[in-house]
Design an enzyme around this catalytic site. Structure first.
Site, PDB file in Angstrom:
ATOM      1  N   SER A 119      15.759  32.560 -31.034  1.00  0.00           N
ATOM      2  CA  SER A 119      16.875  31.615 -31.009  1.00  0.00           C
ATOM      3  C   SER A 119      18.197  32.376 -30.914  1.00  0.00           C
ATOM      4  CB  SER A 119      16.865  30.741 -32.273  1.00  0.00           C
ATOM      5  OG  SER A 119      16.755  31.537 -33.431  1.00  0.00           O
ATOM      6  N   ASP A 157      10.499  37.895 -33.407  1.00  0.00           N
ATOM      7  CA  ASP A 157       9.873  37.139 -32.313  1.00  0.00           C
ATOM      8  C   ASP A 157       9.580  38.025 -31.106  1.00  0.00           C
ATOM      9  OD1 ASP A 157       9.457  34.516 -33.082  1.00  0.00           O
ATOM     10  OD2 ASP A 157      11.427  33.818 -32.425  1.00  0.00           O
ATOM     11  N   GLU A 256       6.705  23.582 -35.590  1.00  0.00           N
ATOM     12  CA  GLU A 256       8.058  23.094 -35.280  1.00  0.00           C
ATOM     13  C   GLU A 256       8.025  21.715 -34.630  1.00  0.00           C
ATOM     14  OE1 GLU A 256      10.546  25.828 -33.104  1.00  0.00           O
ATOM     15  OE2 GLU A 256      12.123  24.320 -32.811  1.00  0.00           O
TER      16      GLU A 256
HETATM   17  O1  KIV Z   1      13.526  31.499 -32.755  1.00  0.00           O
HETATM   18  C1  KIV Z   1      13.583  30.947 -33.857  1.00  0.00           C
HETATM   19  O2  KIV Z   1      14.618  30.965 -34.553  1.00  0.00           O
HETATM   20  C2  KIV Z   1      12.395  30.289 -34.349  1.00  0.00           C
HETATM   21  C3  KIV Z   1      12.553  29.378 -35.519  1.00  0.00           C
HETATM   22  C4  KIV Z   1      13.159  28.129 -35.058  1.00  0.00           C
HETATM   23  C5  KIV Z   1      11.270  29.155 -36.226  1.00  0.00           C
HETATM   24  O3  KIV Z   1      11.351  30.434 -33.794  1.00  0.00           O
END
Ligand code: KIV
Length: 341
Positions: A119, A157, A256
């Site tokens: 994100s 991520d 989510e």
């Molecule tokens: O990228 C992100 O911040 C996420 C959260 C929304 C869980 O995957």
């Protein structure tokens, strides 16, 4: 299987049970040292990627922040996984996203996990989606968050395009992420299709957080960011996705943007803790994007609760600064260097 993993010291038992001890601390101090892996079967030497050497510690003497409390034992993937026993979680899991060193320092004492979410593409870089996010962005911000934290498990991520092609490709991206940031886990999006990848990584020393339901990297397939699982067929598919990555070995699953009944079923039917975002209070824990919960944006999704209105307060501070500069009332003698008399 990971026995213990901290940024400076990794104990790793490989599939044959041979114990390998990788001590990165000495190599960080003496870069000329070769990376040495000692196994019961002999000594293997290989060069350690130089990018992995300087990312793990912060120089507290030059930092503007008050030094972190004495480093303690970080949360680990097994300690997070162990919070759910017999499908029940007594103490809910607290997770927030963090993208910078300073924010990590502020959030760390309150969180079990800090997520360096992709994100950051939208939140930090103003990109239209998470699709253009790169490995370089994730690694730079991941390393900053590891430097600013001492208690929470840091998960990073894997960005779009860095893992979907094959388990081997995912291993390459995930291991690079761990080497360059010092994080203890990676998160990847996808359900049944990603189960072989989750299994591949988890069996090779990489703790994985799964992510099902609304998966933002699939926005072009999903057609938007609306909540998922309103129809029976889609609801069953999301539940099957969660079960597949649970069985594949994910130590935690982010769910989510789904209907409450889906979150409730997943939480009661999988063995890994379920951390929800827009997935009701029925989960084993909750995560929010930090900038959303601090009120940094005018528009936020319905599931976000704003715990502050930082956008308003930052604007007010900038307005005061601008007024004082224009009226020449800043700086005053208090902020001015003069020779000592
Ligand atoms: O990228 C992100 O911040 C996420 C959260 C929304 C869980 O995957």
């Amino acid at each position: 299987m990971i026995i213990e993993c901290t940024p400076n010291h990794v104990h790793h038992a490989d599939r044959d049970g041979a114990l390998a001890v990788w001590t990165l601390t000495a190599e960080a101090k003496f870069p000329q040292l070769r990376h040495r892996i000692e196994t019961t079967g002999g000594v293997i030497a290989g060069s350690l990627d130089s990018r992995a050497m300087s990312t793990f510690t912060m120089d507290t003497s030059t930092s503007r922040a008050t030094p972190s409390p004495v480093p303690g034992k970080r949360m680990t993937a097994p300690s997070i996984r162990g919070r759910k026993v017999d499908r029940q979680t007594e103490q809910p899991i607290v997770m927030l996203t963090a993208y910078t060193m300073r924010m990590a320092q502020l959030l760390d004492p309150h969180c079990d996990m800090l997520l360096v979410g992709d994100s950051l593409g939208q939140v930090i870089y103003g990109l239209p989606s998470t699709i253009p996010v790169t490995m370089e962005m994730m690694c730079a911000h991941g390393a900053a968050v590891v430097r600013g934290s001492w208690h929470a498990l840091v998960a990073v991520d894997l960005p779009f395009g860095s893992y979907e092609e094959s388990p081997a490709r995912a291993f390459e991206s995930a291991s690079r992420t761990m080497k360059e940031t010092g994080c203890a886990a990676v998160k990847l999006e996808g359900g049944e299709a990603m189960a072989p990848t989750v299994e591949f990584l988890s069996h090779r020393g990489i703790p994985v957080i799964g992510h099902v339901g609304l998966t933002p990297q699939a926005v072009n397939i999903l057609g938007g960011y609306g909540a998922r699982g309103r129809e029976e067929r889609e609801a069953e598919k999301i539940i099957a996705d969660a079960k597949a990555i649970d069985e594949a070995g994910a130590f935690c699953i982010v769910v989510e943007g789904v209907m409450e009944q889906i979150a409730e079923r997943i939480t009661s039917e999988v063995s890994a803790p379920v951390v929800g975002i827009g997935a009701s209070a029925k989960c084993d824990g909750q995560v929010l994007v930090i900038d959303d919960m601090l009120g940094m944006f005018e528009r936020t999704p319905r599931f976000v609760k704003r715990y502050d209105d930082l956008a308003e307060r930052i604007g007010a501070a900038a307005r005061s600064f601008a007024e004082e500069v224009r009226s020449r009332s800043f700086p005053t003698s208090e902020q001015t260097y003069r020779p000592k008399t």
